[in-house]
Design a protein around this motif. Structure first.
Motif, mmCIF file in Angstrom:
data_model
loop_
_atom_site.group_PDB
_atom_site.id
_atom_site.type_symbol
_atom_site.label_atom_id
_atom_site.label_comp_id
_atom_site.label_asym_id
_atom_site.label_seq_id
_atom_site.Cartn_x
_atom_site.Cartn_y
_atom_site.Cartn_z
ATOM 1 N N TYR A 1 -1.936 2.248 16.420
ATOM 2 C CA TYR A 1 -0.556 2.583 16.078
ATOM 3 C C TYR A 1 -0.097 3.788 16.895
ATOM 4 O O TYR A 1 -0.898 4.670 17.219
ATOM 5 N N LYS B 1 -3.444 0.347 -3.548
ATOM 6 C CA LYS B 1 -3.067 -0.941 -2.970
ATOM 7 C C LYS B 1 -2.753 -1.957 -4.060
ATOM 8 O O LYS B 1 -3.326 -1.924 -5.147
ATOM 9 N N VAL C 1 1.141 -5.387 9.763
ATOM 10 C CA VAL C 1 1.347 -4.215 8.916
ATOM 11 C C VAL C 1 2.633 -3.518 9.335
ATOM 12 O O VAL C 1 2.825 -3.221 10.512
ATOM 13 N N SER D 1 -1.243 -14.645 11.800
ATOM 14 C CA SER D 1 -2.364 -14.861 12.712
ATOM 15 C C SER D 1 -3.181 -13.578 12.840
ATOM 16 O O SER D 1 -4.291 -13.579 13.363
ATOM 17 N N TYR D 2 -2.602 -12.496 12.369
ATOM 18 C CA TYR D 2 -3.289 -11.215 12.327
ATOM 19 C C TYR D 2 -2.762 -10.477 11.099
ATOM 20 O O TYR D 2 -1.891 -10.971 10.388
ATOM 21 N N ASP D 3 -3.327 -9.305 10.824
ATOM 22 C CA ASP D 3 -2.862 -8.495 9.693
ATOM 23 C C ASP D 3 -1.611 -7.750 10.133
ATOM 24 O O ASP D 3 -1.687 -6.674 10.723
ATOM 25 N N LYS E 1 -0.613 -11.537 5.905
ATOM 26 C CA LYS E 1 -1.654 -12.219 6.661
ATOM 27 C C LYS E 1 -1.008 -13.336 7.442
ATOM 28 O O LYS E 1 -0.666 -14.387 6.877
ATOM 29 N N ASN F 1 -5.583 -10.219 18.695
ATOM 30 C CA ASN F 1 -5.044 -11.306 17.868
ATOM 31 C C ASN F 1 -3.649 -11.000 17.336
ATOM 32 O O ASN F 1 -3.097 -11.786 16.567
ATOM 33 N N PHE G 1 0.836 -1.189 0.000
ATOM 34 C CA PHE G 1 0.000 0.000 0.000
ATOM 35 C C PHE G 1 0.878 1.248 0.000
ATOM 36 O O PHE G 1 2.019 1.227 0.459
ATOM 37 N N PHE H 1 5.068 -0.216 8.392
ATOM 38 C CA PHE H 1 5.203 1.053 7.682
ATOM 39 C C PHE H 1 6.670 1.338 7.384
ATOM 40 O O PHE H 1 7.559 1.055 8.201
ATOM 41 N N GLY H 2 6.915 1.927 6.227
ATOM 42 C CA GLY H 2 8.223 2.493 5.968
ATOM 43 C C GLY H 2 8.403 3.769 6.766
ATOM 44 O O GLY H 2 7.451 4.265 7.386
ATOM 45 N N GLN I 1 -3.762 -5.365 17.545
ATOM 46 C CA GLN I 1 -4.943 -5.489 16.703
ATOM 47 C C GLN I 1 -6.004 -6.299 17.442
ATOM 48 O O GLN I 1 -5.678 -7.283 18.136
#
Lengths: 114, 111
Positions: free
Chosen positions: B35, A49, A102, A98-100, A96, B55, A34, A104-105, B48
């Motif tokens: 965040y 995205k 994420v 166990s969770y999303d 993806k 989770n 993204f 960041f740069g 999250q």
């Protein structure tokens, strides 16, 4: 380990000239990628995205990005910069698990000179 | 506008105090992520929540805790505030596995 590198901490362009913001990623999984933009004292807005469909992704406000797996890159471009494009841009990797997960740069600050 | 709201907008607290930040998710979203964004840096993942359960968690100490309610709104609680907790706290809502939509953030200043 997963990571995101934004190769320029600051980019300055003249109004009406092209914009290129560079992003490289490292991921053990097949990631989603993204670009988000953050204007001063604002939250984050999703620009575009990539989720394993077309490698050239078009976003809002004339921005687009190309996913290049061989180069592990996801650079953001725009043909002609507007003054309103001045902001902080973040490249983001999502996996993806166990969770999303994420990541960041560090961000690239874009200045647009009139 | 993403439909994600956060309150309060700004907050000033003293070191050692406790704070609660609130987030209202976009309609239809079942996942909330929090965040921390320090000045001049990218956002760092705190944790999250999905269907009221934590989770996933980033590298933050246990004094950072949260809740997600049946309507998918969420709270972030920080105990024993430290000066380094001063930051913009961002909430993002999503459907699990899909892109996240961010609220405007809460600016926390710890003195």
């Amino acid at each position: 380990a997963q990571s995101v590198t934004q190769l320029d901490s600051h980019v300055s362009v003249s109004e009406g000239t092209p914009v290129l913001l560079r992003c490289n990623y490292s991921s053990s999984y097949s990631p989603s990628l993204f670009w988000y933009v953050q204007h001063p004292n604002k939250g984050l807005q999703l620009l575009l995205k990539y989720t394993s469909a077309a490698t050239l992704v078009k976003g809002i406000n004339g921005f687009e990005a190309e996913f290049k797996k061989s180069e592990t890159s996801f650079h953001l471009t725009k043909p002609s910069a507007h003054m309103s494009d001045a902001a902080e841009y973040f490249c983001v990797v999502s996996m993806k698990t166990s969770y999303d997960k994420v990541i960041f740069g560090p961000g690239t600050s874009l200045s647009v000179i009139p | 506008e993403t439909g994600v709201t956060q309150s309060p907008t700004h907050l000033i607290k003293t070191r050692g105090q406790q704070v609660t930040l609130r987030c209202s998710s976009q309609s239809g979203h079942n996942t909330v992520s929090w965040y921390q964004q320090a000045l001049g840096q990218g956002p760092q993942f705190i944790f999250q929540y999905y269907r009221e359960e934590e989770n996933g968690r980033g590298n933050f100490p246990p004094r950072f805790s949260g809740l997600q309610f049946p309507n998918y709104s969420s709270e972030l609680n920080v105990n024993a505030l430290e000066l380094d907790d001063s930051a913009l706290y961002l909430c993002a809502s999503s459907l699990i596995g899909y892109e996240q939509y961010f609220g405007p953030g809460t600016r926390l200043t710890v003195t």
